[in-house]
Scaffold this motif. Structure first.
Motif, mmCIF file in Angstrom:
data_model
loop_
_atom_site.group_PDB
_atom_site.id
_atom_site.type_symbol
_atom_site.label_atom_id
_atom_site.label_comp_id
_atom_site.label_asym_id
_atom_site.label_seq_id
_atom_site.Cartn_x
_atom_site.Cartn_y
_atom_site.Cartn_z
ATOM 1 N N GLY A 1 -4.401 17.709 -7.768
ATOM 2 C CA GLY A 1 -2.950 17.589 -6.515
ATOM 3 C C GLY A 1 -3.302 18.141 -5.300
ATOM 4 N N ILE A 2 -4.618 18.100 -4.330
ATOM 5 C CA ILE A 2 -5.220 18.340 -3.103
ATOM 6 C C ILE A 2 -5.372 17.593 -2.712
ATOM 7 N N GLY A 3 -4.207 17.201 -1.366
ATOM 8 C CA GLY A 3 -4.500 15.242 -0.817
ATOM 9 C C GLY A 3 -4.053 14.170 -1.326
ATOM 10 N N THR A 4 -3.704 13.292 -0.308
ATOM 11 C CA THR A 4 -2.917 11.897 -0.959
ATOM 12 C C THR A 4 -4.250 10.829 -1.095
ATOM 13 N N MET A 5 -3.550 10.272 -1.088
ATOM 14 C CA MET A 5 -4.703 8.422 -1.330
ATOM 15 C C MET A 5 -3.874 7.538 -1.256
ATOM 16 N N THR A 6 -4.501 6.151 -0.931
ATOM 17 C CA THR A 6 -3.549 5.285 -0.512
ATOM 18 C C THR A 6 -4.378 4.375 -1.823
ATOM 19 N N VAL A 7 -2.992 3.503 -2.212
ATOM 20 C CA VAL A 7 -3.697 2.439 -3.544
ATOM 21 C C VAL A 7 -2.402 1.291 -3.033
ATOM 22 N N TRP A 8 -2.782 0.459 -3.402
ATOM 23 C CA TRP A 8 -2.320 -0.845 -3.406
ATOM 24 C C TRP A 8 -1.600 -1.162 -4.800
ATOM 25 N N VAL A 9 -0.489 -1.568 -5.033
ATOM 26 C CA VAL A 9 0.376 -1.838 -5.540
ATOM 27 C C VAL A 9 1.206 -3.537 -6.026
ATOM 28 N N GLN A 10 1.753 -3.843 -7.348
ATOM 29 C CA GLN A 10 2.120 -4.893 -6.918
ATOM 30 C C GLN A 10 3.204 -4.658 -8.060
ATOM 31 N N SER B 1 0.744 -0.819 -0.378
ATOM 32 C CA SER B 1 0.104 -0.169 -0.204
ATOM 33 C C SER B 1 1.130 0.875 0.159
ATOM 34 N N VAL B 2 0.702 2.528 -0.770
ATOM 35 C CA VAL B 2 1.723 3.192 -0.953
ATOM 36 C C VAL B 2 0.713 4.588 -0.874
ATOM 37 N N ARG B 3 1.357 5.933 -0.898
ATOM 38 C CA ARG B 3 0.440 6.988 -0.893
ATOM 39 C C ARG B 3 0.998 7.568 -2.084
ATOM 40 N N VAL B 4 0.062 8.291 -2.763
ATOM 41 C CA VAL B 4 -0.035 8.877 -4.416
ATOM 42 C C VAL B 4 -0.926 10.132 -3.874
ATOM 43 N N ALA B 5 -0.235 11.032 -4.476
ATOM 44 C CA ALA B 5 -1.146 12.224 -4.398
ATOM 45 C C ALA B 5 -2.048 12.277 -5.720
ATOM 46 N N GLN B 6 -3.545 12.949 -5.032
ATOM 47 C CA GLN B 6 -4.888 12.987 -6.082
ATOM 48 C C GLN B 6 -5.323 13.772 -7.095
ATOM 49 N N SER B 7 -5.326 13.062 -8.016
ATOM 50 C CA SER B 7 -5.522 14.329 -9.664
ATOM 51 C C SER B 7 -6.499 15.843 -8.809
#
Length: 54
Positions: A15-24, A7-13
């Motif tokens: 540019g305001i805030g972040t979201m967490t997504v699952w990556v492999q 699970s990684v933290r990336v910028a939201q589309s």
């Protein structure tokens, strides 16, 4: 090669805030997977993982 998920933290589309997504990622071991994730997403942005996918 093994597949790891994390699970990684990336910028939201927008540019305001972040979201967490699952990556492999594919790596030989957990340490290599962690290094790959930190190189791609930045140090401190790996929230959970990497965990081996079976």
């Amino acid at each position: 090669m093994n597949t790891y998920k994390a699970s990684v933290r990336v910028a939201q589309s927008g540019g305001i805030g972040t979201m967490t997504v699952w990556v492999q990622v594919n790596a030989q071991n957990r340490i290599a997977a962690q290094s790959l994730l930190e190189a791609q997403y930045g140090r401190g942005n790996v929230v959970h993982g990497p965990t081996l996918v079976r």
